[in-house]
Design a protein around this motif. Structure first.
Motif, PDB file in Angstrom:
ATOM      1  N   LEU A  92      -6.175  14.877  12.033  1.00  0.00           N
ATOM      2  CA  LEU A  92      -6.573  13.750  11.522  1.00  0.00           C
ATOM      3  C   LEU A  92      -5.678  12.895  10.974  1.00  0.00           C
ATOM      4  CD1 LEU A  92     -10.179  15.185  10.391  1.00  0.00           C
ATOM      5  CD2 LEU A  92      -9.751  13.611  12.528  1.00  0.00           C
ATOM      6  N   ILE A  93      -4.782  13.680  10.247  1.00  0.00           N
ATOM      7  CA  ILE A  93      -3.670  12.814   9.428  1.00  0.00           C
ATOM      8  C   ILE A  93      -2.767  11.791  10.583  1.00  0.00           C
ATOM      9  CG2 ILE A  93      -1.536  12.989   8.211  1.00  0.00           C
ATOM     10  CD1 ILE A  93      -2.805  14.834   6.583  1.00  0.00           C
ATOM     11  N   ALA A  94      -2.503  12.680  11.679  1.00  0.00           N
ATOM     12  CA  ALA A  94      -1.838  12.061  12.812  1.00  0.00           C
ATOM     13  C   ALA A  94      -2.552  11.066  13.300  1.00  0.00           C
ATOM     14  CB  ALA A  94      -1.487  13.207  13.993  1.00  0.00           C
ATOM     15  N   VAL A  95      -3.896  11.146  13.810  1.00  0.00           N
ATOM     16  CA  VAL A  95      -4.680  10.031  14.275  1.00  0.00           C
ATOM     17  C   VAL A  95      -4.547   8.677  13.355  1.00  0.00           C
ATOM     18  CG1 VAL A  95      -6.971   9.382  14.642  1.00  0.00           C
ATOM     19  CG2 VAL A  95      -6.215  11.683  15.261  1.00  0.00           C
ATOM     20  N   ALA A  96      -4.650   8.955  12.112  1.00  0.00           N
ATOM     21  CA  ALA A  96      -4.631   8.010  10.813  1.00  0.00           C
ATOM     22  C   ALA A  96      -3.118   7.133  11.052  1.00  0.00           C
ATOM     23  CB  ALA A  96      -4.992   8.485   9.398  1.00  0.00           C
ATOM     24  N   GLN A  97      -2.308   8.016  11.223  1.00  0.00           N
ATOM     25  CA  GLN A  97      -0.658   7.327  11.476  1.00  0.00           C
ATOM     26  C   GLN A  97      -0.831   6.691  12.654  1.00  0.00           C
ATOM     27  OE1 GLN A  97       1.683  11.067  11.184  1.00  0.00           O
ATOM     28  NE2 GLN A  97       1.994  10.696   9.164  1.00  0.00           N
ATOM     29  N   ALA A  98      -1.267   7.112  13.794  1.00  0.00           N
ATOM     30  CA  ALA A  98      -1.305   6.476  14.980  1.00  0.00           C
ATOM     31  C   ALA A  98      -2.225   5.043  14.839  1.00  0.00           C
ATOM     32  CB  ALA A  98      -1.852   7.088  15.950  1.00  0.00           C
ATOM     33  N   ARG A  99      -3.094   5.140  14.069  1.00  0.00           N
ATOM     34  CA  ARG A  99      -4.056   3.993  13.790  1.00  0.00           C
ATOM     35  C   ARG A  99      -3.314   2.883  13.094  1.00  0.00           C
ATOM     36  NH1 ARG A  99      -7.991   4.585  10.039  1.00  0.00           N
ATOM     37  NH2 ARG A  99      -8.216   6.471  10.635  1.00  0.00           N
ATOM     38  N   HIS A 100      -2.684   3.325  11.618  1.00  0.00           N
ATOM     39  CA  HIS A 100      -2.007   2.298  10.969  1.00  0.00           C
ATOM     40  C   HIS A 100      -0.495   2.137  11.021  1.00  0.00           C
ATOM     41  CE1 HIS A 100      -5.577   2.380   8.446  1.00  0.00           C
ATOM     42  NE2 HIS A 100      -5.572   3.754   8.400  1.00  0.00           N
ATOM     43  N   GLY A 101       0.390   3.009  12.055  1.00  0.00           N
ATOM     44  CA  GLY A 101       1.399   2.839  12.348  1.00  0.00           C
ATOM     45  C   GLY A 101       2.176   3.818  11.775  1.00  0.00           C
ATOM     46  N   HIS A 102       3.162   4.654  12.563  1.00  0.00           N
ATOM     47  CA  HIS A 102       3.622   5.924  12.121  1.00  0.00           C
ATOM     48  C   HIS A 102       4.542   6.023  11.065  1.00  0.00           C
ATOM     49  CE1 HIS A 102       2.566   8.283  15.701  1.00  0.00           C
ATOM     50  NE2 HIS A 102       2.791   7.216  16.424  1.00  0.00           N
ATOM     51  N   LEU A 103       4.853   4.702  10.299  1.00  0.00           N
ATOM     52  CA  LEU A 103       5.544   4.611   9.242  1.00  0.00           C
ATOM     53  C   LEU A 103       4.597   4.708   7.798  1.00  0.00           C
ATOM     54  CD1 LEU A 103       8.595   2.120  10.030  1.00  0.00           C
ATOM     55  CD2 LEU A 103       8.481   4.257   9.918  1.00  0.00           C
ATOM     56  N   SER A 104       3.488   4.519   8.318  1.00  0.00           N
ATOM     57  CA  SER A 104       2.409   4.821   7.019  1.00  0.00           C
ATOM     58  C   SER A 104       2.497   5.865   6.282  1.00  0.00           C
ATOM     59  CB  SER A 104       1.034   4.397   7.846  1.00  0.00           C
ATOM     60  OG  SER A 104       0.009   4.623   6.774  1.00  0.00           O
TER      61      SER A 104
END
Length: 427
Positions: A246-258
């Protein structure tokens, strides 16, 4: 598969509830429960030639067990924070399914959208029953029993206790072998003024998708073997593994540098985990929540390790359990639960952190409910209207089924995450 409702009736207690028991105050923990219905669906191989008689036995035993669990046959009066135990009854439906139970249970064919029709839908109101049952008959003679009970009245363990008491009554032809419930939680946790909106998440307008992801025993053993210093439980390692995805999903949604932090809220059973003299057979909601955090400006979230999430979750659970052993009265305990839920709600409202909600029904004796056809061959949930991850045992007790409800964009990313695909079978 088509599910057609054949009949609908109200099942009342076999013996009228005495006047002195006709008003039941709910507890302050009941007040904190989300305004939803808890849903179980159990599946049975059955002999079609014997179904008519046994279905009548289901109704008769339900009426008998309601003499002990009489509040479930009443109606909730929200403004007074009490249940009117008026014996109006539990709604009981029978339905015909156009298909074979084996067809439904084949892994590649099980769809949550089909399961949704095996339990009743409700629109809560002052006249809505607190409990509903739907008995689904398959062409092969197999059965699926869908049970809904208002979360205001019950948590998962209390619902499992009622389910097994009903099954025992059906098998034993009476309630003599059933442990009687106690409706005394309001004496420990009296109802109080609570801002429910401050502790329960608001309904989202997003489309929520529910999918089942199965971790078999071998997959869980592999995940646990990767732990270098810690030996987590099945529930902890699967929760942490899903959290990582889920953390990886959130990174993809907000940008991988998030570097957005994440917040995990996990419900825990409160029974036998306080200093209060609460009976094991006290009926109602009795749970707490553990909140775990991970990430932030000082952590490179592109390199999240499962070990780190396991440690964060284990520490949160251990500290929460220790904290809940300290209070000597119910008011302090309720304040702790309320504050934990409010913390989760406020973090979600701020929108600066990703919030994930988990609950676990693992080790609940759901596979013990034998009504006369043997033990269930499967237990399932159905689609949920909110983002939530629910963990259940597989029948062999070694694996875990994760019922994941996410918005449709996140679900697409989650189900295609390489590690989720590698360690689970998806349905």
């Amino acid at each position: 598969m088509k599910v057609e409702i054949l009949s609908r009736k109200l099942i009342k207690p076999a013996t009228p509830t005495p006047p002195h028991l006709q008003s039941l105050k709910i507890s302050s923990i009941d007040q904190l429960a989300p305004p939803t219905y808890v849903t179980f669906i159990l599946y049975y191989h059955a002999n079609g030639d014997e179904n008519d008689g046994k279905r009548k036995g289901l109704q008769k035993s339900l009426s008998e067990i309601l003499t002990l669990y009489y509040p479930l046959a009443g109606r909730y009066i929200k403004d007074d924070q009490l249940v009117d135990c008026n014996d109006e009854g539990v709604e009981y439906l029978e339905a015909q399914v156009s298909g074979q139970l084996a067809q439904l249970l084949q892994e590649e064919h099980v769809k949550v959208e089909v399961l949704n029709h095996l339990a009743p839908y409700v629109m809560p109101s002052a006249s809505t029953p607190l409990a509903l049952v739907q008995v689904n008959m398959f062409e092969c003679g197999g059965l699926a029993i869908g049970l809904l009970i208002s979360h205001t009245m019950i948590d998962g363990i209390a619902m499992t206790t009622f389910l097994n008491a009903w099954a025992t009554t059906c098998q034993a032809a009476g309630i003599n072998k059933v442990i009687h419930p106690r409706f005394d939680l309001a004496s420990f946790f009296p109802p109080r003024e609570i801002n429910i909106d401050a502790v329960n998440p608001k309904k989202t307008k997003a489309i929520i998708i529910t999918r089942r992801f199965m971790f078999n025993g071998e997959a869980i053993s592999t995940l646990k073997e990767a732990m270098t210093k810690h030996q987590p439980s099945r529930v902890v390692v699967v929760t942490a593994f899903i959290w990582k995805a889920l953390i990886a999903v959130a990174q993809a949604r907000h940008g991988h540098l998030s570097r957005r932090p994440s917040f995990l809220c996990h419900s825990l059973n409160l029974r036998r985990r306080t200093t209060l003299p609460i009976s094991d057979n006290s009926f109602g909601n009795l749970y707490m929540v553990a909140n775990a955090r991970f990430g932030g400006e000082d952590i490179d979230q592109s390199k999240v390790e499962l070990n780190e999430l396991v440690v964060s979750l284990q520490d949160s659970i251990r500290n929460t359990l220790a904290d809940y052993m300290k209070p000597q009265n119910g008011d302090d305990l309720v304040c702790m639960i309320s504050n934990s839920l409010r913390e989760m709600h406020e973090e979600r409202e701020r929108g600066e952190i990703d919030v994930f909600m988990f609950t676990s029904w693992c080790r609940f004796p759901l596979y013990e409910a034998d009504f006369g056809w043997g033990k269930p061959i499967w237990f399932s949930c159905r689609a949920r209207p909110m983002e939530l991850i629910s963990l259940n045992d597989t029948k062999d007790g070694d694996g875990i089924e994760a019922w994941v409800s996410l918005n449709e964009t996140d679900m697409l990313l989650f189900q295609n995450h390489p590690e989720i695909k590698a360690f689970t079978s998806q349905i």
